[in-house]
Design a protein around this motif. Structure first.
Motif, short mmCIF file in Angstrom:
data_model
loop_
_atom_site.label_atom_id
_atom_site.label_comp_id
_atom_site.label_asym_id
_atom_site.label_seq_id
_atom_site.Cartn_x
_atom_site.Cartn_y
_atom_site.Cartn_z
N ASN A 113 1.03 -1.12 0.02
CA ASN A 113 -0.15 -0.08 0.21
C ASN A 113 0.84 1.03 0.01
OD1 ASN A 113 -1.61 2.30 1.14
ND2 ASN A 113 -3.16 0.90 1.40
N HIS A 114 0.63 2.10 -1.00
CA HIS A 114 1.46 3.30 -1.22
C HIS A 114 1.43 4.11 0.06
CE1 HIS A 114 3.08 6.81 -3.24
NE2 HIS A 114 2.29 7.51 -2.50
N LEU A 115 0.32 4.23 0.97
CA LEU A 115 0.46 4.93 2.04
C LEU A 115 1.17 4.53 2.99
CD1 LEU A 115 -3.11 6.13 2.02
CD2 LEU A 115 -1.23 7.45 1.29
N GLY A 117 4.13 2.90 2.57
CA GLY A 117 5.25 3.29 2.21
C GLY A 117 5.77 4.82 2.86
N HIS A 118 4.73 5.76 2.91
CA HIS A 118 4.93 6.85 3.23
C HIS A 118 4.75 7.02 5.18
CE1 HIS A 118 4.41 9.68 -0.01
NE2 HIS A 118 3.31 9.27 -0.64
N ILE A 119 4.22 6.05 5.53
CA ILE A 119 4.46 5.97 7.00
C ILE A 119 5.74 5.37 7.23
CG2 ILE A 119 3.47 4.38 8.81
CD1 ILE A 119 0.90 4.71 7.46
N VAL A 146 -0.09 13.04 4.96
CA VAL A 146 -0.58 14.31 3.98
C VAL A 146 0.19 14.35 2.82
CG1 VAL A 146 -1.65 15.90 5.92
CG2 VAL A 146 0.85 15.54 5.83
N SER A 147 -0.48 13.92 1.71
CA SER A 147 -0.10 14.06 0.31
C SER A 147 -0.78 14.85 -0.55
CB SER A 147 0.41 12.68 -0.04
OG SER A 147 -0.81 11.77 -0.30
N GLY A 148 -0.63 14.66 -1.87
CA GLY A 148 -1.24 15.18 -2.86
C GLY A 148 -2.70 14.62 -3.01
N THR A 313 8.35 12.82 -0.52
CA THR A 313 7.60 12.62 -1.74
C THR A 313 7.89 11.23 -2.27
OG1 THR A 313 9.53 13.85 -2.79
CG2 THR A 313 7.66 15.37 -2.18
N ASP A 314 6.99 10.97 -3.40
CA ASP A 314 6.76 9.55 -3.93
C ASP A 314 8.36 8.86 -4.23
OD1 ASP A 314 4.36 9.69 -3.21
OD2 ASP A 314 3.77 9.79 -5.40
N ASN A 315 8.66 7.70 -3.82
CA ASN A 315 10.01 7.39 -4.25
C ASN A 315 9.71 5.73 -3.89
OD1 ASN A 315 11.21 6.34 -1.30
ND2 ASN A 315 10.23 8.21 -1.02
#
Ligand code: KG4
Ligand code: ZN
Length: 348
Positions: A113-115, A117-119, A146-148, A313-315
């Motif tokens: 899950n992309h989110l 990844g952010h976590i 908090v992303s786009g 940001t996304d990576n």
């Protein structure tokens, strides 16, 4: 253990190769091809164009990541890929690449899950040029993403047990930053430009609303705030540079105020031992500063974590890190045959 990760959920084509050894992580490669220039003239991401660009860029990004990492496919243990959420035409490119590699190299796949990844990008503590320690998580922990595309408060009760306790009912926080930036005549993505403009400007010049600040739930709403900025701006024929900066600062103060207030209230309610910031807007230093200051003022006993700035940001490195935490929580890999994209994938 070596993980190769692929990320194509939005407008960055990214591949990373990372070696994990217990709590240590060595970045063997982390390649990101940004499409910002492509989408800039449209003022936002155009899904079909993003997909075409991913299709065009992914082979070279992948080749560069593998070459830089100096690994041969036999050394790779898992292929991680972003399953969702994201733009379906964009996601499909990455998922299909992961399937092809899984088949060709005979590797197990980890859908991420992309989110997450952010976590999990929060856990990276730099120890050298390319080495990081992975900080253990103290549960319960609270993540503000908090992303786009997303604004969510996620409660992490135990390893792998993540629950959304609040989210935006309309625009995401990053989307609001981008839309207000556009209203002020800034380029896309406007979030970072808006933050720069707001430095040393007056944040109290315009009293913009704080939507849902006192609602009992942990949801957010940013579309009314954006409209309030638009209407206020329409009262003036032209804006002086000073006024423009004050607009930016006043909007940022309102958005940050709501995000911080709700996060701290959730941290208090659930007794969070940690608060993590994730997603593109986590790069905003005013958000971090306000969160730290307000948590001290309110005596919230949670440690605050945020990702290294270049990984907000996304990576694809964050996708590899999330894959590592998923494995540690007992998640089982899948075969390339089972790999699917899911644009509306939810944390559960
Ligand atoms: O996480 P991300 O790269 O992509 C998504 O998954 O959406 O987040 C991009 C968002 C954009 O809306 C961008 O304007 C915002 O993050 N952003 C910022 C800052 N840096 C990036 N917003 C406010 N302040 C910043 N410094
Ligand atoms: Zn993202």
């Amino acid at each position: 253990m070596i993980i190769l990760a692929i990320e194509t959920s939005c407008d960055e084509t990214a591949v990373a190769v990372a070696r994990f050894q217990r709590r240590k992580l060595e970045v063997l490669s982390n390649v990101v091809a940004s499409q910002i220039k492509l989408h800039q003239r449209f003022g936002g991401v155009v899904p079909q164009l993003a997909a075409r660009a991913h299709l065009h860029n992914l082979p070279t990004v992948l080749a560069r990541a593998v070459k830089t990492a100096k690994v041969n496919p036999a050394q790779i243990d898992y292929l991680a890929f972003t399953q969702g959420p994201g733009l379906i035409p964009a996601l499909l490119v990455g998922v299909n690449a992961a399937r092809a590699l899984g088949l060709a190299w005979d590797k197990p796949l980890l859908p991420i899950n992309h989110l997450e990844g952010h976590i999990y990008a929060n856990r990276l503590e730099k120890t050298g040029g390319k080495t990081y320690d992975l900080a253990p998580i103290h549960y319960p922990a609270l993540a503000l993403i908090v992303s786009g595309g997303h604004t969510q408060l996620v409660l992490m009760e135990a390893p792998g047990k993540l629950r959304i306790i609040g989210e935006t009912l309309d625009d995401a926080a990053g989307e609001a930053f981008d839309k207000v930036a556009k209203i002020l005549g800034l380029d896309y993505p406007g979030g970072p430009l808006l933050e720069k403009l707001a430095v040393r400007a007056r944040a109290d010049r315009f009293a913009f609303p704080r939507p849902m600040l006192n609602s009992k739930d942990f949801n957010f709403s940013f579309s009314g705030l954006k409209t309030a900025v638009l209407y206020e701006k329409m009262r003036y024929v032209t804006l002086t540079p000073k006024m423009k900066a004050d607009f930016a600062a006043s909007f940022q103060a309102a958005a940050v105020n709501v995000l911080v207030h709700k996060t701290l209230r959730a941290a208090e309610k659930f007794g969070a031992k940690e608060i993590m910031l994730g997603g593109g807007v986590a790069a905003n230093r005013m958000l971090l500063k306000t969160l730290v200051r307000s948590s001290e003022e309110r005596a919230v006993a949670a440690d605050i974590y945020y990702p290294p700035k270049n990984l907000t940001t996304d990576n694809a490195l964050m996708i590899a890190v999330a894959a590592h935490f998923n494995l540690a929580a007992g998640k089982k890999p899948i075969s390339w045959r089972e790999a699917k994209a899911q644009s509306n994938l939810r944390l559960k």
